[in-house]
Scaffold this motif. Sequence first.
Motif, PDB file in Angstrom:
ATOM      1  N   GLU A  19     -26.403  -9.219  27.027  1.00  0.00           N
ATOM      2  CA  GLU A  19     -25.215  -8.524  26.446  1.00  0.00           C
ATOM      3  C   GLU A  19     -25.856  -7.334  25.525  1.00  0.00           C
ATOM      4  O   GLU A  19     -24.818  -6.168  25.670  1.00  0.00           O
ATOM      5  CB  GLU A  19     -24.639  -9.348  25.493  1.00  0.00           C
ATOM      6  CG  GLU A  19     -25.404  -9.882  24.167  1.00  0.00           C
ATOM      7  CD  GLU A  19     -26.206 -11.029  24.583  1.00  0.00           C
ATOM      8  OE1 GLU A  19     -26.831 -11.421  23.608  1.00  0.00           O
ATOM      9  OE2 GLU A  19     -26.351 -11.374  25.554  1.00  0.00           O
ATOM     10  N   ASN A  20     -26.952  -7.267  25.482  1.00  0.00           N
ATOM     11  CA  ASN A  20     -27.551  -6.064  24.529  1.00  0.00           C
ATOM     12  C   ASN A  20     -28.571  -5.315  25.371  1.00  0.00           C
ATOM     13  O   ASN A  20     -29.390  -4.526  24.868  1.00  0.00           O
ATOM     14  CB  ASN A  20     -28.159  -6.479  23.172  1.00  0.00           C
ATOM     15  CG  ASN A  20     -27.336  -6.812  22.301  1.00  0.00           C
ATOM     16  OD1 ASN A  20     -26.045  -6.585  22.170  1.00  0.00           O
ATOM     17  ND2 ASN A  20     -27.597  -7.863  21.519  1.00  0.00           N
ATOM     18  N   GLY A  22     -29.553  -2.506  28.362  1.00  0.00           N
ATOM     19  CA  GLY A  22     -29.153  -1.428  29.264  1.00  0.00           C
ATOM     20  C   GLY A  22     -30.097  -0.723  30.062  1.00  0.00           C
ATOM     21  O   GLY A  22     -31.346  -1.007  29.786  1.00  0.00           O
ATOM     22  N   ASN A  74     -25.606  -4.826  19.673  1.00  0.00           N
ATOM     23  CA  ASN A  74     -24.313  -4.520  19.807  1.00  0.00           C
ATOM     24  C   ASN A  74     -24.199  -3.433  20.818  1.00  0.00           C
ATOM     25  O   ASN A  74     -22.986  -2.472  20.661  1.00  0.00           O
ATOM     26  CB  ASN A  74     -23.504  -4.092  18.569  1.00  0.00           C
ATOM     27  CG  ASN A  74     -23.438  -5.238  17.532  1.00  0.00           C
ATOM     28  OD1 ASN A  74     -23.262  -6.268  17.921  1.00  0.00           O
ATOM     29  ND2 ASN A  74     -24.220  -4.774  16.274  1.00  0.00           N
ATOM     30  N   MET A  76     -22.521  -3.093  23.799  1.00  0.00           N
ATOM     31  CA  MET A  76     -21.145  -2.846  24.398  1.00  0.00           C
ATOM     32  C   MET A  76     -20.143  -1.998  23.489  1.00  0.00           C
ATOM     33  O   MET A  76     -19.504  -1.544  23.980  1.00  0.00           O
ATOM     34  CB  MET A  76     -20.745  -4.246  24.860  1.00  0.00           C
ATOM     35  CG  MET A  76     -21.561  -4.791  25.900  1.00  0.00           C
ATOM     36  SD  MET A  76     -22.359  -3.888  27.293  1.00  0.00           S
ATOM     37  CE  MET A  76     -20.749  -3.027  27.856  1.00  0.00           C
ATOM     38  N   LYS A  77     -20.443  -2.493  22.342  1.00  0.00           N
ATOM     39  CA  LYS A  77     -19.597  -1.692  21.331  1.00  0.00           C
ATOM     40  C   LYS A  77     -19.844  -0.237  21.259  1.00  0.00           C
ATOM     41  O   LYS A  77     -19.307   0.760  20.851  1.00  0.00           O
ATOM     42  CB  LYS A  77     -19.576  -2.251  19.890  1.00  0.00           C
ATOM     43  CG  LYS A  77     -19.055  -3.622  19.884  1.00  0.00           C
ATOM     44  CD  LYS A  77     -18.931  -4.222  18.558  1.00  0.00           C
ATOM     45  CE  LYS A  77     -18.369  -5.543  18.466  1.00  0.00           C
ATOM     46  NZ  LYS A  77     -18.457  -6.196  17.115  1.00  0.00           N
ATOM     47  N   SER A  79     -21.565   1.607  23.800  1.00  0.00           N
ATOM     48  CA  SER A  79     -21.975   2.147  25.079  1.00  0.00           C
ATOM     49  C   SER A  79     -20.984   3.287  25.314  1.00  0.00           C
ATOM     50  O   SER A  79     -21.549   4.384  25.658  1.00  0.00           O
ATOM     51  CB  SER A  79     -21.931   1.037  26.022  1.00  0.00           C
ATOM     52  OG  SER A  79     -20.253   0.423  26.209  1.00  0.00           O
ATOM     53  N   LYS A  80     -19.952   3.260  24.895  1.00  0.00           N
ATOM     54  CA  LYS A  80     -18.831   4.378  25.193  1.00  0.00           C
ATOM     55  C   LYS A  80     -19.400   5.770  24.406  1.00  0.00           C
ATOM     56  O   LYS A  80     -19.195   6.972  25.009  1.00  0.00           O
ATOM     57  CB  LYS A  80     -17.483   4.287  24.873  1.00  0.00           C
ATOM     58  CG  LYS A  80     -16.776   3.211  25.868  1.00  0.00           C
ATOM     59  CD  LYS A  80     -15.377   2.944  25.758  1.00  0.00           C
ATOM     60  CE  LYS A  80     -14.644   2.127  26.643  1.00  0.00           C
ATOM     61  NZ  LYS A  80     -13.188   1.801  26.293  1.00  0.00           N
ATOM     62  N   TYR A 101     -25.518  -1.851  32.562  1.00  0.00           N
ATOM     63  CA  TYR A 101     -25.317  -2.752  31.510  1.00  0.00           C
ATOM     64  C   TYR A 101     -25.542  -4.184  31.918  1.00  0.00           C
ATOM     65  O   TYR A 101     -24.953  -4.526  32.978  1.00  0.00           O
ATOM     66  CB  TYR A 101     -24.088  -2.862  30.494  1.00  0.00           C
ATOM     67  CG  TYR A 101     -24.103  -1.191  30.090  1.00  0.00           C
ATOM     68  CD1 TYR A 101     -24.703  -0.944  29.012  1.00  0.00           C
ATOM     69  CD2 TYR A 101     -22.828  -0.259  30.605  1.00  0.00           C
ATOM     70  CE1 TYR A 101     -24.406   0.469  28.541  1.00  0.00           C
ATOM     71  CE2 TYR A 101     -22.862   0.937  30.117  1.00  0.00           C
ATOM     72  CZ  TYR A 101     -23.612   1.246  29.291  1.00  0.00           C
ATOM     73  OH  TYR A 101     -23.324   2.493  28.740  1.00  0.00           O
ATOM     74  N   ASN A 103     -24.546  -7.138  31.118  1.00  0.00           N
ATOM     75  CA  ASN A 103     -23.356  -8.173  31.118  1.00  0.00           C
ATOM     76  C   ASN A 103     -22.298  -7.534  32.349  1.00  0.00           C
ATOM     77  O   ASN A 103     -21.574  -8.355  32.503  1.00  0.00           O
ATOM     78  CB  ASN A 103     -22.719  -8.339  29.837  1.00  0.00           C
ATOM     79  CG  ASN A 103     -21.960  -7.161  29.490  1.00  0.00           C
ATOM     80  OD1 ASN A 103     -22.281  -5.756  29.899  1.00  0.00           O
ATOM     81  ND2 ASN A 103     -20.967  -7.440  28.716  1.00  0.00           N
ATOM     82  N   GLU A 104     -22.711  -6.687  33.106  1.00  0.00           N
ATOM     83  CA  GLU A 104     -21.891  -6.198  34.170  1.00  0.00           C
ATOM     84  C   GLU A 104     -22.384  -6.637  35.447  1.00  0.00           C
ATOM     85  O   GLU A 104     -23.258  -5.815  36.188  1.00  0.00           O
ATOM     86  CB  GLU A 104     -21.575  -4.518  34.063  1.00  0.00           C
ATOM     87  CG  GLU A 104     -21.087  -4.020  32.754  1.00  0.00           C
ATOM     88  CD  GLU A 104     -20.572  -2.519  32.789  1.00  0.00           C
ATOM     89  OE1 GLU A 104     -20.176  -2.270  31.896  1.00  0.00           O
ATOM     90  OE2 GLU A 104     -21.449  -2.009  33.447  1.00  0.00           O
TER      91      GLU A 104
END
Length: 302
Positions: A19-20, A22, A74, A76-77, A79-80, A101, A103-104
């Motif tokens: 999840e963390n 990239g 964090n 995914m929070k 990334s944008k 990422y 988790n994708e």
Amino acid sequence: MSVETIVEMNLKQPGNKIENRGRLLVKCPDKPGIVSVLSSFLLKHDSNIIESSQYSSDPENGTFFIRIEFHCENLMKKSKQMELDFKEIAANYSIDYYFAYGNERQRTAIFVSKEPHCLMELLWEWQNGDLDTDIVVVVSNHEDARGLVESFGIPFHYIPANKDIRKQVEEEQIRLMEDYEVDLLILARYMQILTSDFVSHFQNRIINIHHSFLPAFIGARPYERAFDRGVKLIGATSHYVTNDLDEGPIIEQDIERVDHRDDVIDLKKIGSRIERRVLTKAVKWHLENRIIVEGNKTIVFH
């Protein structure tokens, strides 16, 4: 065992903190300071570099390639905003880039004909958690592999194919890929030629295994032709599919030595071992975002 069960098992593998995690892939004109800029960007976003591999085609006037894998709490929070902030850097340095990422998970389809060895290798690797993807469907122009595939809880679609009905077959296959939201197609000894229309839907997203050490023995019956030629080395090649038959960007190749004692059957047995490991490596590297396609070549960060 269903697809969902195997996916859940894979995500629970020890140390799989996806999840963390990239990845950043970069291609740009080579110039001093690029690595420093990228490192500073990740530091600014509280990211720790886990792995970094780079290559320059020419230090003076060449192209620079780099793959960076990083950890960020964090992610995914964040990334944008990270991608938004990176746009300015990309513009200043003429960078082509791609963020991925952990988790994708990509969704994969496998196409196969009668010979199951490459399909079986991929299914075993996936079941063991060593292939980071969701195998969502298997498509075949023969029924031979149905029992094997369905024993893994994976949907199997039998679509007869030949050159006379190729257009309607490919229309059905494309619809199927869209229905399953497929990201990657693997041709695991799928013995049908794909048209340019089909290939254009999945540019650099179709991986093939060719039972020859390309560019030798392009096309059909390579083992028979290799035997007739008396070769001392046989091999296999995994490559991205393009409109030029068996001439797409090469991802991985391997060989084994043979001699006059080996007949065609022996060559095929040896070759099948090579095919399995070459295709699996190529698929893993694609899924791990280790490949940058440059023209008709690849940069592969092992």
